[in-house]
Write an enzyme that holds these catalytic residues in place. Structure first.
Site, short mmCIF file in Angstrom:
data_model
loop_
_atom_site.label_atom_id
_atom_site.label_comp_id
_atom_site.label_asym_id
_atom_site.label_seq_id
_atom_site.Cartn_x
_atom_site.Cartn_y
_atom_site.Cartn_z
N HIS A 1 26.77 -15.82 19.45
CA HIS A 1 27.15 -14.98 18.31
C HIS A 1 28.67 -14.83 18.18
O HIS A 1 29.14 -14.37 17.13
CB HIS A 1 26.51 -13.59 18.43
CG HIS A 1 25.06 -13.59 18.11
ND1 HIS A 1 24.12 -14.27 18.86
CD2 HIS A 1 24.35 -13.00 17.10
CE1 HIS A 1 22.92 -14.10 18.36
NE2 HIS A 1 23.03 -13.32 17.29
N TYR B 1 11.20 -6.54 21.51
CA TYR B 1 12.12 -7.37 20.75
C TYR B 1 13.53 -7.29 21.32
O TYR B 1 14.07 -6.21 21.56
CB TYR B 1 12.13 -6.93 19.28
CG TYR B 1 13.19 -7.61 18.45
CD1 TYR B 1 13.03 -8.93 18.04
CD2 TYR B 1 14.35 -6.94 18.08
CE1 TYR B 1 14.01 -9.56 17.29
CE2 TYR B 1 15.34 -7.57 17.32
CZ TYR B 1 15.15 -8.89 16.92
OH TYR B 1 16.13 -9.51 16.19
N ARG C 1 50.54 14.33 -16.64
CA ARG C 1 49.69 15.51 -16.83
C ARG C 1 48.29 15.33 -16.25
O ARG C 1 47.59 16.31 -16.01
CB ARG C 1 49.62 15.91 -18.29
CG ARG C 1 49.01 14.91 -19.24
CD ARG C 1 49.12 15.46 -20.67
NE ARG C 1 49.00 14.45 -21.67
CZ ARG C 1 47.89 14.18 -22.36
NH1 ARG C 1 46.79 14.88 -22.11
NH2 ARG C 1 47.88 13.26 -23.28
#
Length: 513
Positions: A87, A57, A282
């Site tokens: 891409h 692949y 606090r």
């Protein structure tokens, strides 16, 4: 004269978030020879597989929904460049140079694990680009978690598209040539390996983490200075209290506050001013501490990613032969996306408590100080407006805290039907961290002037050191003058590290941890 940054070694030990930040901002890299040898051995077997026509692949087949289409040997080189060209579909403003450098570094670290099958020459070319200041150009938008920025980076590595050199955007081939770097052609799988990973998420996430890590000690300093200015007490920071709820970040923050406020004449004089301080004073240990714990978790996740291979396929040498493993899901960015969404939520919490303190400091009905830290006349507005700015940025950070990782959409003809949106998570975290820096600069500026009203009583060991270094750059505001230059000067003190370093010198070693 700026001292050169030490080189970051690659290929022998895992990268850290600090390593990524260093290279992003200009540090050079070195490469371990043994790692290159491992890459060379695997790459030779990959090339043999290509020559034999073995179906793998992304190597001898198409990618995504085209995984069933076999490629001819003569098509492979063109296919690698075509992957990058197709891409490289980013949109929007250009990525900043540190982000691109960080992404290149993370890619190199993954390739040096010798599981992607790329050649040593690819990593050596990328190292030369980092070390000689050639930075590929890439748009910043359009990535669901991978594919986009790394495709643009890949084009520049092979001499296409554009790259920066000496501050000028040039054709990539020209930038490489001017830097004395020979352009290379993509070898087997090298286009695909550059895009088939989560390195962009990891790189941007590491930069966000490094930024927040540097800001947390300054948040403690700001909170301590505000506590003094508003006549707070140390009861909320008592070690005995935090032993009863021993979250690591909480106990560490309380220790920082006690160190910062040690020897404070202001605190001593107002020990009984209030039985109980407001929550924004606090509960600094609980809120800042929870942010510390969230940051520590996100760093663990990202540093695992920095020591990972998220490619698909991956390759192993077993009994001297190539073994290819495809179809794995290490390229899914969800582990990092979730951690970075958590980081953005933590940044929003730190932003809101700082904004609350800035607003209280300038509110005469709550602070016990003159209205807007001014001279009491209606002719001067003093610090009326900076808390508005902090409120706007804090609201922005609440919006940026909305998770990106839940917004999965189906892509690639249904083949990639669950995505992480990890790049969006990382980009949000980076923007939120920058907003946080401005929010803290406002609190520090207000608190510094608030302390002036307690003279001649001296502030604490750490808060006094912080106040003194602020006064070297920013004068006390006795009349109205443009506010923005003072805010900018405060950011310079913070971003340069001068403020944190000066305070650190005045305190025990655990400050800044």
């Amino acid at each position: 004269m700026t001292r050169p940054l030490p080189a970051v070694p690659l290929g022998r030990s895992p990268l850290t978030v600090a390593d990524v930040a260093a290279v992003a901002h200009g540090a050079p890299v070195t490469i371990d020879a043994a790692a290159l040898t491992g890459m060379r051995a695997l790459n030779a077997l990959v090339r043999q597989a290509v020559e034999s026509g073995q179906p793998i692949y992304g190597l001898t087949t198409g990618v995504g929904d085209l995984y069933t289409v076999a490629l001819k040997p003569e098509e492979l080189a063109a296919a690698q460049m075509n992957l990058l060209r197709s891409h490289a579909s980013g949109v929007g403003a250009a990525m900043d140079v540190p982000a691109v450098r960080a992404t290149m570094l993370v890619l190199m670290a993954a390739f040096l694990k010798a599981a992607s099958g790329v050649s040593p020459g690819l990593v050596e070319t990328m190292a030369a680009m980092l070390n000689r200041g050639v930075t590929p150009w890439s748009p910043s938008g359009g990535s669901v978690g991978y594919l986009i920025a790394t495709a643009h980076i890949g084009l520049a590595i092979f001499g296409e598209s554009q790259a920066y050199y000496e501050g000028v955007l040039l054709p990539a081939a020209d930038a490489l040539s001017r830097a004395g770097i020979s352009a290379i052609a993509p070898g087997a799988r090298e286009g695909h390996a550059l895009i088939s990973n989560t390195c962009e998420i990891t790189a941007l996430g590491a930069l966000a983490l490094a930024r927040v890590q540097a800001l947390l000690p300054l948040a403690d300093l700001a909170g301590a200075m505000s506590t003094e200015a508003m006549r707070g007490n140390l009861r909320g920071y008592d070690a005995r209290l935090h032993q009863l709820r021993p979250h690591p970040g909480q106990t560490e923050t309380a220790a920082h506050l006690r160190a910062l406020l040690a020897e404070s004449a202001i605190i001593a004089a107002h020990r009984d001013h209030r039985l109980q301080d407001p929550l924004s004073l606090r509960c600094i240990p609980q809120v800042h501490g929870a942010v510390r714990d969230a940051l520590a978790h996100a760093i663990r996740v990202v540093e695992i990613e920095l020591d990972s291979v998220t490619d698909n396929p991956v390759f192993f040498i077993e009994d001297g032969a190539l073994a290819a493993l495809s179809g794995g899901g290490n390229g899914h960015g969800m582990p990092t996306a979730l951690a970075l969404d958590h980081l953005s939520t933590a940044i929003a919490a730190l932003s809101s408590i700082s904004q609350a303190r800035s607003d209280r400091l300038t509110n005469q009905h709550l602070s016990g100080l003159p209205a807007f830290l001014g001279d009491g006349s209606g002719a001067h507005s003093g610090f009326m407006i900076p808390p508005y700015v902090a409120a706007a940025l804090s609201a922005d950070n609440r919006m940026l805290a909305a998770p990106a990782s839940v917004h999965s959409l189906s892509t690639c003809a249904g083949q990639e039907d669950h995505i992480s949106m990890g790049v969006a998570a990382a980009r949000k975290a980076r923007q939120a961290a920058e907003n946080l820096a401005d929010i803290l600069s406002i609190e520090l500026l207000c608190a510094a002037d608030g302390l002036e009203f307690h003279a001649p009583r001296a502030p604490g060991r750490g808060t006094g050191a912080g106040h003194a270094v602020i006064r070297t750059a920013i004068a006390r505001r006795t009349t109205d003058r443009p506010m923005q230059p003072d805010l900018a000067a405060m950011r310079i003190l913070m971003d340069s590290g001068d403020l944190a370093a000066t305070v650190a010198q005045s305190l025990p070693s655990y400050w800044g941890a």
